[in-house]
Motif scaffolding. Structure first.
Motif, short mmCIF file in Angstrom:
data_model
loop_
_atom_site.label_atom_id
_atom_site.label_comp_id
_atom_site.label_asym_id
_atom_site.label_seq_id
_atom_site.Cartn_x
_atom_site.Cartn_y
_atom_site.Cartn_z
N ASN A 56 -41.03 -24.81 31.83
CA ASN A 56 -39.97 -25.74 31.37
C ASN A 56 -40.54 -26.86 30.50
N LEU A 58 -42.77 -29.05 30.86
CA LEU A 58 -43.27 -30.33 31.35
C LEU A 58 -44.70 -30.47 30.84
N ILE A 79 -34.53 -30.23 25.89
CA ILE A 79 -33.53 -30.67 26.87
C ILE A 79 -32.66 -29.48 27.30
N ARG A 82 -34.62 -27.20 29.64
CA ARG A 82 -34.76 -27.69 31.01
C ARG A 82 -33.45 -27.61 31.79
N ARG A 83 -32.34 -27.80 31.10
CA ARG A 83 -31.06 -27.73 31.82
C ARG A 83 -30.68 -26.29 32.10
N ILE A 89 -39.03 -29.14 43.86
CA ILE A 89 -40.43 -29.40 44.20
C ILE A 89 -40.59 -29.85 45.65
N GLY A 93 -37.99 -35.02 45.17
CA GLY A 93 -37.75 -35.86 44.00
C GLY A 93 -36.29 -36.26 43.84
N PHE A 95 -33.07 -38.68 43.70
CA PHE A 95 -32.93 -40.06 43.24
C PHE A 95 -32.51 -40.91 44.44
N HIS A 97 -31.41 -43.81 44.69
CA HIS A 97 -30.24 -44.68 44.49
C HIS A 97 -28.95 -43.90 44.30
N TYR A 98 -29.03 -42.57 44.41
CA TYR A 98 -27.85 -41.72 44.29
C TYR A 98 -27.53 -41.11 45.64
N PRO B 112 -42.65 -38.16 41.78
CA PRO B 112 -41.79 -36.96 41.91
C PRO B 112 -40.36 -37.21 41.43
N VAL B 113 -39.87 -38.44 41.60
CA VAL B 113 -38.52 -38.76 41.13
C VAL B 113 -38.47 -38.68 39.62
N GLU B 115 -40.56 -37.08 37.69
CA GLU B 115 -40.82 -35.70 37.26
C GLU B 115 -39.57 -34.84 37.40
N ALA B 116 -38.88 -34.99 38.53
CA ALA B 116 -37.65 -34.21 38.73
C ALA B 116 -36.62 -34.58 37.66
N ALA B 117 -36.53 -35.86 37.34
CA ALA B 117 -35.55 -36.30 36.33
C ALA B 117 -35.85 -35.64 34.99
N VAL B 118 -37.11 -35.64 34.60
CA VAL B 118 -37.47 -35.02 33.32
C VAL B 118 -37.22 -33.52 33.37
N ALA B 119 -37.59 -32.90 34.49
CA ALA B 119 -37.42 -31.45 34.62
C ALA B 119 -35.96 -31.04 34.63
N MET B 120 -35.08 -31.93 35.12
CA MET B 120 -33.64 -31.62 35.13
C MET B 120 -33.05 -31.72 33.73
N GLY B 121 -33.82 -32.24 32.79
CA GLY B 121 -33.32 -32.32 31.43
C GLY B 121 -32.70 -33.65 31.06
N LEU B 122 -33.14 -34.74 31.72
CA LEU B 122 -32.69 -36.06 31.27
C LEU B 122 -33.43 -36.39 29.98
N THR B 123 -32.72 -36.98 29.03
CA THR B 123 -33.38 -37.44 27.82
C THR B 123 -34.14 -38.72 28.17
N GLN B 126 -31.76 -41.42 28.98
CA GLN B 126 -31.09 -41.25 30.28
C GLN B 126 -32.05 -41.57 31.41
N GLN B 130 -30.64 -44.38 33.73
CA GLN B 130 -30.07 -43.85 34.97
C GLN B 130 -31.07 -43.82 36.12
N VAL B 131 -32.34 -43.85 35.79
CA VAL B 131 -33.33 -43.77 36.86
C VAL B 131 -34.24 -44.99 36.90
N LEU B 135 -33.73 -48.30 39.47
CA LEU B 135 -34.70 -48.37 40.56
C LEU B 135 -35.61 -49.58 40.43
#
Ligand SMILES: Nc1ncnc2c1ncn2[C@@H]1O[C@H](COP(=O)(O)OP(=O)(O)O)[C@@H](O)[C@H]1O
Ligand SMILES: [Mg+2]
Lengths: 257, 216
Positions: A56, A58, A79, A82-83, A89, A93, A95, A97-98, B112-113, B115-123, B126, B130-131, B135
């Motif tokens: 992906n 990274l 982008i 990745r989507r 993992i 990971g 969020f 705050h969500y 990890p937060v 990394e997950a955000a980037v891997a999910m496809g956040l620009t 974003q 958003q993160v 935080l």
């Protein structure tokens, strides 16, 4: 029109170096079939995570090509790529705050789905990973157990219904009972969903149990790809230690019974 | 004359000087946040800049405030008016806690937060909005809080260059060797600092919506 390529993911002569000198992955050739679960097995430090992150983007390979759906990852919009790929993992990971609901809704929201469709999908996918929506949707990650966090992480990875799922030791940090539980549910899930899954593990038993095929890595090199039965029979030197360890565990268990 | 009598007799002046003081602090803090937060974000993107900017900022903080006011005097447009000069100096002082906390807050987001955000496809945008910023927000507000309290205090020195504010009373009282006059400046300034501390503290706590886990 392009025919759909048989391989969902393909590594062609892929090398990954850091700072131009140390080679973490050398000359990797590996074809991952559509719909299969491929286990990347190896000791820690053998390059499994690095391999996964090349899919992906990274991480970007130094040489060679990584193809996803027949297209080089360098040609994908990163982008979009990745989507199109779910990612789960070990640390989950999530969020912090969500809420659970918002964590799971992340990619569908980024993809601008209709709110009603997102809500329905969150419900569905939480159900799929064994978390009743009513009980968990409003919780925050710190109000969940490790196993529940993993489930939410998996739900989040599955939310936008990606064709490919990457999992990096997702059950590695769980207690043995919870791990066994999630492993069994994973087997169910992979049957019903028929996605292409690349699953990193250092645990032979897990690889044998969950994988359609096992790709063995050692020191940044691919040592071979085996079906579970082949793996157990393989005379290959690099396979032997794993098989022996697996047999030893089973013997202890059997003699105890 | 007792202090209450003095305050009653000089009510208008106390209010005017408090207003000036508030103005100096308010404008300086707005500028410090407007400059400091983006600067802190930039630092989190380019670690190479880190020692340069934080170092420059640290040096700034070691210059005695009175000297800083003097040093800025020859700066063209700024030096022409005392309040501009005071605001620039106060902004420079307030910058370090804001920049540093913005940077620390963003750097403190769990790997990890991110990394997950980037891997999910956040620009990258974003990821920031958003993160990282949500935080980091309570750490950033903590920096603004520290900076505000410091600025309320340092702003009393602005009176030395004729920029007004509650320092007027303090300097006048020092010249007259009259404690009441000194206190007429010092007490409202202290109250102002306490109020700012309380309000920003409440905002800071409200931003920790969830008791964030301490990660090992
Ligand atoms: N950013 C990095 N810098 C230096 N070395 C790294 C970096 N990332 C990974 N490595 C090294 O690369 C090797 C492979 O790492 P990794 O792919 O994480 O292994 P695995 O997932 O199989 O445990 C390890 O020796 C690790 O120490
Ligand atoms: Mg790893």
């Amino acid at each position: 029109m392009n025919p759909t390529p048989a391989a969902a993911i393909e590594f062609v002569n892929v090398t990954y170096r850091i700072n131009g000198n140390r080679t973490l992955i050398s000359d990797l050739n590996l074809s991952i079939r559509r719909g299969e679960t491929l286990m990347l097995l190896g000791r820690s430090g053998s390059g499994k995570t690095t391999t996964l992150k090349l899919i992906n983007r990274l991480l970007a390979q130094s040489d060679g090509k990584v193809l996803v759906d027949g297209r080089s990852t360098t040609d994908w919009d990163v982008i979009r790529l990745r989507r199109h790929i779910g990612y789960a993992i070990q640390e989950a990971g999530l969020f912090p705050h969500y809420s659970v609901e918002k964590n799971v809704a992340l990619v569908p929201r980024l993809e601008r789905w209709e709110p009603a469709r997102i809500a329905a999908r969150v419900r569905e996918v939480l159900q799929l990973v064994g978390l009743p929506y009513g009980e968990y949707s409003d919780r925050y990650p710190d109000q969940l157990s490790g196993g529940q966090r993993q489930r939410v992480g998996l739900a989040r990875a599955l939310a936008a219904d990606p064709e490919i799922l990457l999992m990096d030791e997702p059950f590695g940090a769980l207690d043995p009972i919870t791990r066994a539980e999630l492993q069994h549910e994973f087997l169910e899930l992979k049957r019903t969903l028929s996605k292409t899954i690349v699953f990193v593990t250092h645990d032979v038993a897990e690889a044998l149990m969950l994988g359609d095929r096992i790709a063995l890595m050692d020191n940044g090199k691919l040592k071979g790809v085996f079906a579970p039965a082949e793996f157990l029979r393989s005379p290959d030197d690099s396979v032997q230690p794993y098989v022996n360890a697996f047999r030893a565990t089973r013997q202890i268990l059997n003699s105890g019974a | 004359m007792s202090l209450p009598e003095f305050l009653a007799a000089h009510k208008r002046e106390v209010l005017t000087l408090s207003g000036e003081h508030l103005w100096l602090v308010g404008v300086s803090m707005l500028l410090a946040v407007a400059i400091g937060v983006p600067l802190g974000i930039a630092l989190s993107r380019r670690p190479a800049l880190r020692s340069l900017i934080l170092g420059a900022n640290n040096i700034m903080q070691t210059i005695p405030s009175l000297a800083l006011f003097g040093l800025l005097l020859p700066v063209p447009w700024i030096g022409a008016r005392a309040d501009r000069l005071a605001i620039l100096a106060l902004t420079l002082y307030a910058l370090l806690p804001v920049v540093r906390n913005t940077y620390t807050g963003i750097a403190g987001v769990d790997a990890p937060v991110r990394e997950a955000a980037v891997a999910m496809g956040l620009t990258p945008r974003q990821l920031l909005w958003q993160v990282e910023l949500p935080l980091a927000s309570n750490v950033i507000v903590a920096g603004i809080r520290t900076a505000t309290v410091i600025t309320v205090g340092v702003a009393t020195i602005a009176a030395a260059i004729g920029a007004g504010g509650l320092g007027e009373f303090i300097f006048r009282g020092l010249a007259m060797v009259d404690n009441n006059v000194i206190l007429a400046g010092a007490i409202p300034a202290a109250l102002m600092a306490l109020c700012a501390d309380f309000v920003l503290g409440a905002i800071q706590r409200s931003l920790v919506r969830r008791p964030l886990r301490i990660h090992h």
